[in-house]
Design an enzyme around this catalytic site. Structure first.
Site, short mmCIF file in Angstrom:
data_model
loop_
_atom_site.label_atom_id
_atom_site.label_comp_id
_atom_site.label_asym_id
_atom_site.label_seq_id
_atom_site.Cartn_x
_atom_site.Cartn_y
_atom_site.Cartn_z
N ASP A 1 29.31 57.21 35.30
CA ASP A 1 28.19 57.76 34.53
C ASP A 1 27.41 58.80 35.33
O ASP A 1 26.87 59.75 34.76
CB ASP A 1 27.25 56.64 34.11
N SER B 1 33.67 42.31 35.22
CA SER B 1 32.29 41.90 35.53
C SER B 1 31.60 42.89 36.47
O SER B 1 31.46 44.07 36.15
CB SER B 1 32.32 40.48 36.11
N LYS C 1 34.13 42.45 30.52
CA LYS C 1 33.22 41.31 30.54
C LYS C 1 31.94 41.72 31.25
O LYS C 1 31.95 42.00 32.44
CB LYS C 1 33.83 40.10 31.27
#
Length: 525
Positions: free
Chosen positions: A317, A306, A331
């Site tokens: 990223d 999560s 998730k």
């Protein structure tokens, strides 16, 4: 026919209503016509009528309708659920929401109608009770529970602070056998413990910080304080441990990302059917400074889920950190509660969340059962078929089943049966308490303790103790036994922080992650 059989039958009926049927009419392009909503409702009514007219049992139509509603929601995805008004204790739920009652620090998910442990909050007493993800709840205080969803179970198990609840759980061991265990768990809030239980220098230049959750409003503040202390102590590179961090607040995740990313940097994007779900989460409060451009390695595993996945994905990223470990849980969904006219509440998935470069973190849940969905969370997965995108610097990274690490560590070996029995019978905990009582004068410094080996006499004493309890430890088990005892003694003597400090200093995965600082240093621009 039992209630469970009804629920299965109705689940099949609702599921069938969403699949193509071979009939004339609108085609899906393969010569197979999809049934109309009218036809599906007509089938529903016919089946309901046949049950009421022909079934020998006296069955309330309301029960059948409710079973159909719950099955329909479960067919949508593994996380959505409905809390019927007839089962919701509104007064108790309100007391829990206002903090007048305390929950158990255990997250459950209903799989096949059975509550299964997903996570036990770090820093709580329950974390030391050998309650593992995948354990199935059988009874509460020796009696059956009434809840049919995780939200209902949270309310049912809530009570006054520090009061105990006896949970009977069933566990499937690695060898395929099953065992039932009783665990007495006290009610407490995980957010009352610091989300950063340990921050320390592993050597003269490497700082180590473990973040166990993103639940609560102090996570980013606790992390900020820990980083400042380490930076003043000479930290030149950071190992950020997010293993087994089950997530929490997305907003808090964005605050945490602000420790390492500049103001305005994208942390996540969200999208759904409705325009208001579409959003871009950015760093609003940043502590990013030029002197903080030290290399960072982030540790993750299948328990990283999560909001913690969003932090790991954002740092990956933006090429701010090297991710080391194993694929995360996968998730990343937005959920919203919808009150129904009768007082019921539908908690529904309304959107998907992506990392800054566009990766979907959520694992695929179509075409597999709910049980497989949770079981496969810890299965080995490679990059084949995963959605990919490129980082700010042009590196290819993967999603579609959690965050895939830049450096993958091998799976930890399965715990031998004798070690599982030590945990199941809680022998480590009971022996460690007596050991600390007898040797407390020599246990004065946790870091010195973590650097030494346990005396042979202590190992022999524990072996004898375990043998009296019916657990025989093989001669080649000394290495694993020593590590288990050292961590257990540290917890008995110094609490949660002590256990984490000893574990971090002796953990082979931590040493393997430190080898990634060379690659992480290249990212620093």
């Amino acid at each position: 026919m039992t209630r469970r059989v009804f629920r299965v039958a109705l689940l099949l009926m609702v599921w069938g209503a969403t699949t193509p049927a071979r009939a004339a009419g609108q085609s899906d392009g393969a010569g197979i016509r999809r049934r109309t909503t009218y036809e599906d409702l007509q089938l529903f009514g016919q089946v309901l009528n046949q049950i009421r007219v022909n079934h020998p049992d006296s069955i309330e139509a309301h029960e059948l309708f409710l079973a159909a509603v719950e099955a329909m929601v479960h067919a949508a995805d593994p996380h959505s659920y409905v809390v019927p008004a007839m089962r919701l204790d509104a007064a108790k739920a309100e007391a829990l929401e206002k903090g007048k009652l305390y929950p158990l620090p255990i997250d459950f998910s209903f799989v096949g109608g059975t509550p299964v442990v997903v996570n036990v909050a770090a820093g709580t007493a329950a974390r030391r009770l050998d309650i593992l993800p995948g354990d199935e709840l059988v009874s509460v205080d020796g009696a059956a529970f009434l809840a049919h969803s995780a939200a209902e179970l949270d309310v049912e198990l809530a009570g006054p602070k520090k009061t105990p609840v006896r949970l009977t759980i069933e566990r499937r061991r690695d060898d395929g056998s099953f065992v039932r265990l009783d665990r007495v768990v006290q009610r407490e809030r995980a957010e009352e413990e610091s989300a950063v239980p340990v921050s320390m220098m592993l050597d003269s230049v490497t700082g180590y910080v473990r973040v166990t959750t993103f639940v609560g409003e102090r996570v980013a503040d606790d992390l900020h304080g820990a980083l400042e202390r380490l930076e003043k102590g000479g930290m030149q590179q950071l190992l950020l441990d997010l293993r087994d961090n089950g997530g929490g607040s997305v907003a808090e995740a964005a605050h945490v990302a602000g420790e390492f990313l500049p103001r305005g940097a994208i942390v996540y994007t969200s999208e759904g059917r409705k325009p208001e779900i579409t959003d871009t989460g950015r760093v609003k409060r940043s502590f990013f400074r030029s002197e903080r451009r030290y290399p960072i390695v982030v540790m993750v595993n299948a328990g990283t889920a999560s909001a913690s996945e969003l932090v790991a994905g954002a740092l990956q990223d933006h090429d701010r950190a090297l991710i080391v470990g194993r694929p995360t849980f996968g998730k990343s969904l937005l959920m919203r509660g919808f009150p129904m006219s009768d007082g019921s509440v539908l908690w529904l998935v309304v959107g998907h969340v992506r990392t800054p470069c566009g990766r979907v973190v959520q694992r695929q849940y179509r075409s597999i059962t709910r049980r497989e969905y949770y079981r496969l969370a810890r299965a080995e997965r490679d990059t084949a078929g995963r959605p990919a995108c490129r980082t700010d610097a042009g590196r290819t990274v993967y999603g579609g089943g959690g965050i895939f690490p830049d450096v993958t560590l091998p799976d930890a070996p399965s715990q031998p049966r004798w070690a599982s029995r030590l945990d199941e019978q809680q022998l480590l905990m009971t022996w460690s308490g007596s050991y600390v009582d007898a040797h407390g004068a020599t246990l004065t410094d946790v870091d010195a303790f973590s650097a030494r080996e346990l005396p042979a006499a202590a190992l022999a004493d524990f072996r004898a103790y375990a043998s009296k309890q019916g657990v025989s430890i093989p001669a080649d088990g000394d290495g694993l036994l020593r590590e288990m005892l050292l961590t257990s003694i540290a917890y008995a003597r110094w609490g949660t922080e002590g256990a984490y400090r000893v574990y971090a200093r002796r953990d082979g995965e931590v040493r393997a992650a430190m080898a990634g600082f060379g690659a992480a240093r290249v990212m620093v621009r």
